[in-house]
Structure formats: structure tokens, C-alpha cells
Design a protein around this motif. Structure first.
Motif, PDB file in Angstrom:
ATOM      1  N   GLU A  52      -4.142  59.303 -23.097  1.00  0.00           N
ATOM      2  CA  GLU A  52      -4.763  60.885 -23.581  1.00  0.00           C
ATOM      3  C   GLU A  52      -6.110  61.484 -22.893  1.00  0.00           C
ATOM      4  OE1 GLU A  52      -3.889  61.485 -27.472  1.00  0.00           O
ATOM      5  OE2 GLU A  52      -4.248  63.470 -27.904  1.00  0.00           O
ATOM      6  N   THR A  53      -5.700  62.164 -21.778  1.00  0.00           N
ATOM      7  CA  THR A  53      -6.978  62.620 -21.680  1.00  0.00           C
ATOM      8  C   THR A  53      -6.852  63.643 -21.507  1.00  0.00           C
ATOM      9  OG1 THR A  53      -5.209  63.780 -19.099  1.00  0.00           O
ATOM     10  CG2 THR A  53      -6.268  60.878 -19.109  1.00  0.00           C
ATOM     11  N   ALA A  54      -8.262  64.849 -21.305  1.00  0.00           N
ATOM     12  CA  ALA A  54      -8.144  66.148 -21.255  1.00  0.00           C
ATOM     13  C   ALA A  54      -7.042  67.514 -20.862  1.00  0.00           C
ATOM     14  CB  ALA A  54      -9.852  66.636 -20.601  1.00  0.00           C
ATOM     15  N   TYR A  55      -5.932  66.286 -19.921  1.00  0.00           N
ATOM     16  CA  TYR A  55      -5.404  67.406 -19.419  1.00  0.00           C
ATOM     17  C   TYR A  55      -3.520  66.762 -19.754  1.00  0.00           C
ATOM     18  CZ  TYR A  55      -9.598  68.483 -17.024  1.00  0.00           C
ATOM     19  OH  TYR A  55     -10.155  68.934 -16.397  1.00  0.00           O
ATOM     20  N   GLY A  56      -3.510  65.724 -20.649  1.00  0.00           N
ATOM     21  CA  GLY A  56      -2.506  65.552 -20.721  1.00  0.00           C
ATOM     22  C   GLY A  56      -2.150  63.888 -21.400  1.00  0.00           C
ATOM     23  N   LYS A  57      -0.865  63.585 -21.480  1.00  0.00           N
ATOM     24  CA  LYS A  57      -0.655  61.925 -21.859  1.00  0.00           C
ATOM     25  C   LYS A  57      -0.377  61.380 -20.569  1.00  0.00           C
ATOM     26  CE  LYS A  57      -0.354  62.348 -26.612  1.00  0.00           C
ATOM     27  NZ  LYS A  57       0.883  61.563 -27.727  1.00  0.00           N
ATOM     28  N   ILE A  58      -0.911  60.166 -19.905  1.00  0.00           N
ATOM     29  CA  ILE A  58      -0.086  59.700 -18.601  1.00  0.00           C
ATOM     30  C   ILE A  58      -0.250  57.885 -18.928  1.00  0.00           C
ATOM     31  CG2 ILE A  58      -1.584  61.464 -17.219  1.00  0.00           C
ATOM     32  CD1 ILE A  58      -3.523  59.509 -16.586  1.00  0.00           C
ATOM     33  N   ALA A  59      -0.001  57.932 -17.562  1.00  0.00           N
ATOM     34  CA  ALA A  59      -0.021  56.020 -17.750  1.00  0.00           C
ATOM     35  C   ALA A  59       1.031  56.049 -16.242  1.00  0.00           C
ATOM     36  CB  ALA A  59       2.156  55.411 -18.682  1.00  0.00           C
ATOM     37  N   ILE A  60       0.298  54.688 -16.044  1.00  0.00           N
ATOM     38  CA  ILE A  60       0.664  54.197 -14.550  1.00  0.00           C
ATOM     39  C   ILE A  60       1.145  52.843 -14.808  1.00  0.00           C
ATOM     40  CG2 ILE A  60      -0.835  53.426 -12.468  1.00  0.00           C
ATOM     41  CD1 ILE A  60      -2.790  53.705 -15.636  1.00  0.00           C
ATOM     42  N   ASN A  61       2.199  52.722 -14.069  1.00  0.00           N
ATOM     43  CA  ASN A  61       3.308  52.038 -13.597  1.00  0.00           C
ATOM     44  C   ASN A  61       2.961  51.451 -12.031  1.00  0.00           C
ATOM     45  OD1 ASN A  61       5.535  50.082 -12.360  1.00  0.00           O
ATOM     46  ND2 ASN A  61       7.057  51.591 -13.219  1.00  0.00           N
ATOM     47  N   ILE A  62       2.442  50.484 -11.738  1.00  0.00           N
ATOM     48  CA  ILE A  62       2.153  49.979  -9.936  1.00  0.00           C
ATOM     49  C   ILE A  62       2.957  48.993  -9.549  1.00  0.00           C
ATOM     50  CG2 ILE A  62      -0.138  48.901  -8.945  1.00  0.00           C
ATOM     51  CD1 ILE A  62      -2.073  48.999 -11.662  1.00  0.00           C
ATOM     52  N   CYS A  63       3.268  49.327  -8.429  1.00  0.00           N
ATOM     53  CA  CYS A  63       3.792  49.188  -7.717  1.00  0.00           C
ATOM     54  C   CYS A  63       5.636  48.702  -7.602  1.00  0.00           C
ATOM     55  CB  CYS A  63       3.641  48.553  -6.369  1.00  0.00           C
ATOM     56  SG  CYS A  63       3.707  48.424  -4.536  1.00  0.00           S
ATOM     57  N   TYR A  64       5.535  47.734  -7.493  1.00  0.00           N
ATOM     58  CA  TYR A  64       6.862  47.100  -8.020  1.00  0.00           C
ATOM     59  C   TYR A  64       7.448  47.211  -9.716  1.00  0.00           C
ATOM     60  CZ  TYR A  64       9.912  42.514  -8.137  1.00  0.00           C
ATOM     61  OH  TYR A  64      10.552  41.295  -8.589  1.00  0.00           O
ATOM     62  N   GLY A  65       6.647  47.447 -10.851  1.00  0.00           N
ATOM     63  CA  GLY A  65       6.460  48.354 -11.670  1.00  0.00           C
ATOM     64  C   GLY A  65       7.939  49.155 -11.541  1.00  0.00           C
ATOM     65  N   ARG A  66       7.605  49.348 -10.418  1.00  0.00           N
ATOM     66  CA  ARG A  66       9.192  50.536 -10.636  1.00  0.00           C
ATOM     67  C   ARG A  66      10.398  50.606 -10.103  1.00  0.00           C
ATOM     68  NH1 ARG A  66       7.187  50.189  -5.701  1.00  0.00           N
ATOM     69  NH2 ARG A  66       8.112  49.906  -4.496  1.00  0.00           N
ATOM     70  N   HIS A  67      10.509  48.987  -9.973  1.00  0.00           N
ATOM     71  CA  HIS A  67      11.825  48.423  -9.909  1.00  0.00           C
ATOM     72  C   HIS A  67      12.144  47.991 -11.310  1.00  0.00           C
ATOM     73  CE1 HIS A  67      11.525  48.364  -6.208  1.00  0.00           C
ATOM     74  NE2 HIS A  67      10.507  47.021  -5.364  1.00  0.00           N
TER      75      HIS A  67
END
Lengths: 406, 406
Positions: free
Chosen positions: B235-250
Motif C-alpha cells: 500500500e503506497t501513497a498512490y495505490g495498492k501494487i504488487a509484483i509478479n516477477i517474470c515466469y510467474g506470469r505463466h
């Protein structure tokens, strides 16, 4: 129905065009079209799909009865210890035949008369497994919210199934038949059900639609409830198949479950309209085939169906009498991200593809999505998510201060 | 690196073209291009995305330092009880700068020098949240299986993070920085990690890559293990973000988990090459955005990286010294199935988009994917699947006889 938009327009004309694939093919240089196919259309992204030449008695039926017919072949590598397992699979998309004001018995009979020559063409082509579209034996009347359309529902072994059992025996063909089901043994309830008919005409089993939409004119939750048959895979004479009915294609977990149960081909018989879902149509099917290392056969009905009484759509617009345009565009997706061209957006059609089922395991070995899936993390997350006290894993920037100040 | 293929070829030429979107735009009639955008490219599938005009001090940096720059705006409906929540988000893709044989300190410094003007351009454009590509501070050397490249790894608060913290403070910008991490407190182990830097330059937290590939030259499992940080949403000042790194997109479950934890924007910093994954690239990101009702920002590095010593690829082909072409093509996907054009396949680039986060909940209300998901079925299935005695739900055609005869 089909006549109003279904004429074969000149290639290159944008209104009422047959399929985007054909339109691009006729508007792009071959070199560029090939690259478009590699990156976004899927025809040349792995081993290029090849056209299959169908027997003359199949193509002549297509000419005589004016339906689109196309056939492709997906390739797998040769293996030392397994023979190729090539299965010929067919998808049928069609508009309804009589106006929705006609007697229901006549409407149903007219649809059967219409798809009979298409099934004959599949039989003449040696199709092993054939899938029809969602609720193929009726207009997709759920937009109206009128309960009179429930009259179309049939028991699993009813008239529509019997019609297909004869053809199944005749052509030694597995047929997947998505119908509106009347469950006589459970209080005459209604279900959205796919009946799987074996190649000897026997009923192997059924699957009931798991996820029911509440979007746009898809008022199906007015008519039937979420299915109670789990995620069965049907082991037929020609391979392990499953059915993800219509709106279930928006649910990656539904696709996953059929994969975990061992499906090699998953059909997605659908009824969906242009403005709502057309941009999602190729994405979701192809993603499911990739993520689960199986083939997907996507089917959507065609045409515009007009109903006797006006209804509103919950969008503030005036009452109207049709559901919008069902855009057809049936196609196959492969586990290697390949994809056939789609059938017409307007005409009835039969799409045939040879699927080498060995490709499924080859892709599993190559990409290792099953082995790297870490299902234990997700089993745990879903269990926790379902608890009323679930707290999402959120890391708050301390600079934001306490929640009451944000 | 970039020079070998990165020249700005004439539009319409197929070799070394900038992006398929631009190639189609210059080769199709506007009417047809619009339809292609509606159905397959995603620019006109909901409310059409609009171009944003960037300030001159941003575009002049793009000219001076020769990087692609594009900016678009996603639209949401006006609401009565919430103001629009428009966040300006940036993605940076880049090639490495020095040969991989140069001193590692010089290589890292050269990459920083290269991306500094791109971050300055983001700052000049008022970008609120910026994400860099996977392991941006080094060549993607994991194809080699040589452990010497581990020297590039840094602690979470190391040199690369410090470089970005300064810029974060200067531009009041959240920066997501995917690095190769050296975990000093746990035996100097290596991780593939995204560091989330708050807009005051503070480190909010980290996420470690959940799914590690074993495909093609992606020998990352030789270097680091599956992440142990779950699926945090920041939860940042500008919204709730997450990170799906590379191969996780499959992995649809990985995407799902960030959604269940409340992400509104999920970044997918990647390093992936053409022959292997390019046909999947737009499909998986767009599917994730649709299925989870959030925005996705996809980033891929560009260029061909050549290494000092030959290595083989497990494909029977001769030893060679490069990983293949990283095809760039960074883009944003929206929950309504919209998609921006991609950045160049060859050049460094900064892609900016205004995302109205209100669209996420609007799409949840419209399509109801969360409410219709029936997570309890899947929690149960995954639990059973993980048991050693798991039996898939298979309904066998009785006509097939007993298993030993099949």
C-alpha cells in the motif's frame, strides 16, 4: 436469423466481415501476415498449423447447406516410446432456424434439421469427437427473464440426446451435447448441462455449468444454479475430455481444475455477444490452453435472436427485443500457444482439427508449469481467504500513517 | 547491444520492425485497423485509450538519449461517491550498456547512467509509480550457468537501491526495483527480488519471485530458489501494487493471489526472448488483468546479450554465446480487456499510462468474477490434489472395459 448480416461480403470490406483472420490475410503482405500470425493470431507460433483437405462429400454438404467449413492440423514431436495420438475433433456453431415465436417443438425440430447435415459432414470427415454450442437446442432466451422458455428443458436422456445418440452410433463418434436440462429426479429443477455421448451411443455422463453469469443480458442466474458435478474428465475411446461451459472461461480456477483431473481437450461451448466479450474471446481460451498444457475447443453461436416481448438490459437504455449479435468465431487453441483461424462471425460452421494429444505432455515437460506451480501455497491461501477473519497480506508504507488518517 | 538490430527501420519493413501495432497501423486502412484494435490489440475495446501529451522536457530527453516514449490514458466511469483515482504509472525497458566482459562495477554504473535520463523523463512527466525490468542492474546471465555472475547480487539496501532512493525522493515517486538480491542475514543466499521504494525514498518492503523457470536457457534454478515472501500487496501513497516477477506470469494462481490480497496494479518485470514466449506475451498479461479485475504493467528487457564463454542450450544445437533476442514490447493491460500499444521490440523505452483505479471495482461489479468464483470448490480440490492418494475425477466410458484392457 443469419440472413440479415450473413451474406458473404467482399474481402476487405469491414462491415459484416467473415473473420478477422481472413480480413488480415487479404489486406497484408504475406511476410507481414506471417508475423501477425506468429505473434498474435497463433497460426505460425510453434510448428505451423497445416490445412487439412476434407473429403468431397463433406465439402459438398458445406456448399449445399451454406455453412463455413475449415480444417487444420496441430503437430507434436515424434516420440520413441509412444505412437502419435492424433484425434480428429469437430466444433459446430450455428444460428437458430425459426423465429422465436414459432411453436417450441417446431423450433427444436428446425435446429436439428439444420445441424444434421453439419454432423453428417463431420462424420464424412472422420471426426472422432464433436462438440455443439451451449444450449444448442433452443434460442438463448435467458435475456428475457421470462420463465416460459424453461419448456425447452429436457432430461439428460431426452429428445435431443436421442437424436445425437443415433448419429453417434452411425459415425462412431463421441458427441458433447450442451443442453438446458430438466432434472426429473430432483424436483424438476433446471440446469445448464453438457451430456457426453460415447461413440457407441451410450451416455457416459454429464457436467453441469459451474459458474453462472450476472452480467449484461446474461440473466441465467434467474433460470438455474451453479452446477453440482465438480470438474469431471470423461475418458472416451479417443481421449480424456472435459467441458467448461461458457462463463466458466472467465475463471482460471475452473480451467485449472479440469487440467488437474487430467483433461487433454477442454471444450468451451458458449453463447456470447460482441460488445461484451469479443476482445476477451481469443485471450481467455488461449491462456487456458497454455497455462494447463491442454487443447481448448471454443464454440460460440452465431446470429441475432429476436424475442416476442421487449425487455430492458439494466443499462438505462430503452426496452428492446434482441440479445445483440452472437459473433461465432469458434476456434481451437493449443498448449504451445498456437491457435487456428476462427470460423465466420456470421455463418454457421464446422471447424475440424487433428490434435496430437502427445503435445500436452511434451509441453508439460518443456515448460514445467505443473511442477513449478507450488499448489500448497494456494491451497493454504484459499483456505484462509474463505475464513471470515481473513486479512489480506498488505505491507503499508509507514509514511502513510495510521489507517484512520489515510 | 542495441545497435545491431535497433535501427529505426522504415515503417512497413518487416525485419527489425519497431512494434506490430505500428506496423499494422501503417499497413491497414483506418477502419480495419480500428477493428483490429477492438478485437485483438485492445486499444478500442472499451472506452478507447487516449494519447497523453507529455511535457517538452520529457520528450526532449527521449530524443537526446534515443529511447522510445509513449503515453496513454485508461478511462473509468464517473462515480457519485468516489472521486476518480488517477495514478500516472511508468514502465522502463532497456538493453544493457557495456559488453558483458567489462568490469562488473563499470557495467552496473553504465546501466545506471543509461536509465537515469529515462527516470528523469518519468519524473518530468509526473509519474507517480515507476517499475524497472527484472534484474535491471545486470546482464541476464543465467543462461551461462556460471556462478561468477552472482557477484552482481546486492543486499536490499545496496548500491542500486540507494541510486533509486535518491531519484524517488527527488521526484516524489514510488519505484519498484527488481534486482538480484544477496540475503546477508541468511547465509548470503541469492534471490530474485523486487524492492519497493516509497515516494519518500524509504524501503517499504520486498517481494521474492515465487516461480522459477526450467525452460530453454532460463537456468535460473541454478542460481536461486522459489521465493519465501508470499504474495504481498504494497500500500503506497498512490495505490495498492504488487509484483509478479517474470515466469510467474505463466501461473494463473500467482496472479490470483495478488488479486485476493487486494492489488490494483500488478507489475510483471521480465526478461524473455522471442522464439520462446513472444506469442504468449500479450495473452497472459491481458488474461490476468481481466480475470483479476486489476491493471497489469508488463516489462521486458531489449537487445541481445553476448557472454564471454560458449554454452549449450539442451536442445542438441552447437554451443553459442548469446541468449537470443529480448523483444521488449512492454505494455499496460486493463481490467476491461483494453491494452496499450507496446513499446519497441528493439529500443530502450519509457511507457507511461494514467490508470483510473476506480475501474477495478467497476469491473468487479460489472462482471462479478470474485463473487461467482466458488473458491471453496478449489480450496477443497487443491487440498485433495496435494494428498499422495489423490484420485482425479475421471468418468470412464464403460464401453472401454477395465483399465488392464485399455
Amino acid at each position: 436469423m443469419e440472413g440479415e448480416n450473413g451474406e458473404n461480403k467482399a474481402e476487405g470490406s469491414i462491415q459484416g466481415y467473415e473473420s478477422l483472420h481472413r480480413l488480415l490475410e487479404s489486406n497484408l503482405k504475406p511476410e507481414l501476415f506471417k508475423e501477425v500470425n506468429r505473434i498474435i493470431l497463433g497460426l505460425n507460433c510453434g510448428s505451423p498449423l497445416e490445412h487439412i483437405t476434407l473429403p468431397e462429400n463433406a465439402t459438398s454438404l458445406s456448399s449445399k447447406f451454406n455453412f463455413d467449413i475449415q480444417a487444420f492440423s496441430f503437430k507434436a514431436d515424434k516420440e520413441m516410446l509412444r505412437e502419435p495420438r492424433v484425434v480428429r475433433v469437430g466444433l459446430i456453431q450455428n444460428s437458430i432456424s425459426l423465429p422465436t415465436t414459432a411453436h417450441y417443438a417446431d423450433q427444436k425440430k428446425a435446429i436439428m434439421d439444420k445441424i444434421k447435415p453439419m454432423i453428417d459432414a463431420a462424420g464424412a470427415s472422420g471426426v472422432n469427437i464433436l462438440c455443439l454450442q451451449e444450449a444448442w437446442m433452443m434460442p438463448f432466451a435467458f435475456c428475457t427473464r421470462e420463465k416460459k422458455w424453461c419448456e425447452f428443458a429436457e432430461p439428460v436422456d431426452g429428445e435431443s440426446t436421442q437424436f445425437l445418440q443415433d448419429l453417434s452410433r452411425k459415425y462412431n463418434m463421441v458427441i458433447v451435447s450442451p443442453i438446458l436440462e430438466r432434472d426429473l429426479k430432483h424436483g424438476e429443477t433446471i440446469w445448464n448441462t453438457a451430456v457426453v455421448i460415447g461413440n457407441h451411443g451410450n451416455i457416459i455422463g454429464i457436467h453441469r455449468k459451474n459458474h453462472i453469469p450476472r452480467v449484461g443480458d446474461f440473466n441465467e442466474s434467474t433460470y438455474y444454479m451453479e452446477g453440482n458435478t465438480g470438474h469431471p474428465v470423461f475418458e472416451t475411446a479417443y481421449g480424456k475430455i472435459a467441458i467448461n461451459i461458457c462463463y466458466g472461461r472467465h475463471h482460471p480456477l475452473n480451467w485449472m481444475a479440469f487440467g488437474l483431473n487430467g483433461a487433454e481437450i477442454v471444450f468451451n461451448p458458449s453463447a456470447t455477444v460482441g460488445e461484451l466479450s469479443e476482445p476477451m474471446w481469443p485471450i481467455e481460451a488461449r491462456n487456458a490452453a497454455i497455462a494447463n498444457s491442454y487443447y481448448v475447443g471454443s464454440i460460440n453461436r452465431v446470429g441475432t435472436e429476436t424475442f416476442p416481448n421487449p425487455f430492458t438490459s439494466g443499462d438505462g437504455k430503452p426496452a428492446h427485443m434482441d440479445f445483440g449479435h452472437f459473433y461465432g468465431s469458434s476456434h481451437f487453441s493449443g498448449p504451445d500457444s498456437s491457435c487456428t483461424p476462427s470460423l465466420s462471425r456470421y455463418r454457421d460452421g464446422l471447424l475440424i482439427s487433428d490434435l496430437d494429444l502427445n503435445l500436452c505432455r511434451q509441453i508439460k515437460d518443456k515448460w514445467a508449469f505443473r511442477m513449478t506451480a507450488r499448489y500448497e501455497m494456494y491451497a493454504d491461501l484459499l483456505k484462509r481467504y474463505l475464513e471470515s477473519g481473513f486479512e489480506p497480506q498488505v505491507i503499508v508504507d509507514p509514511a502513510l500513517g495510521k489507517p484512520e488518517h489515510r
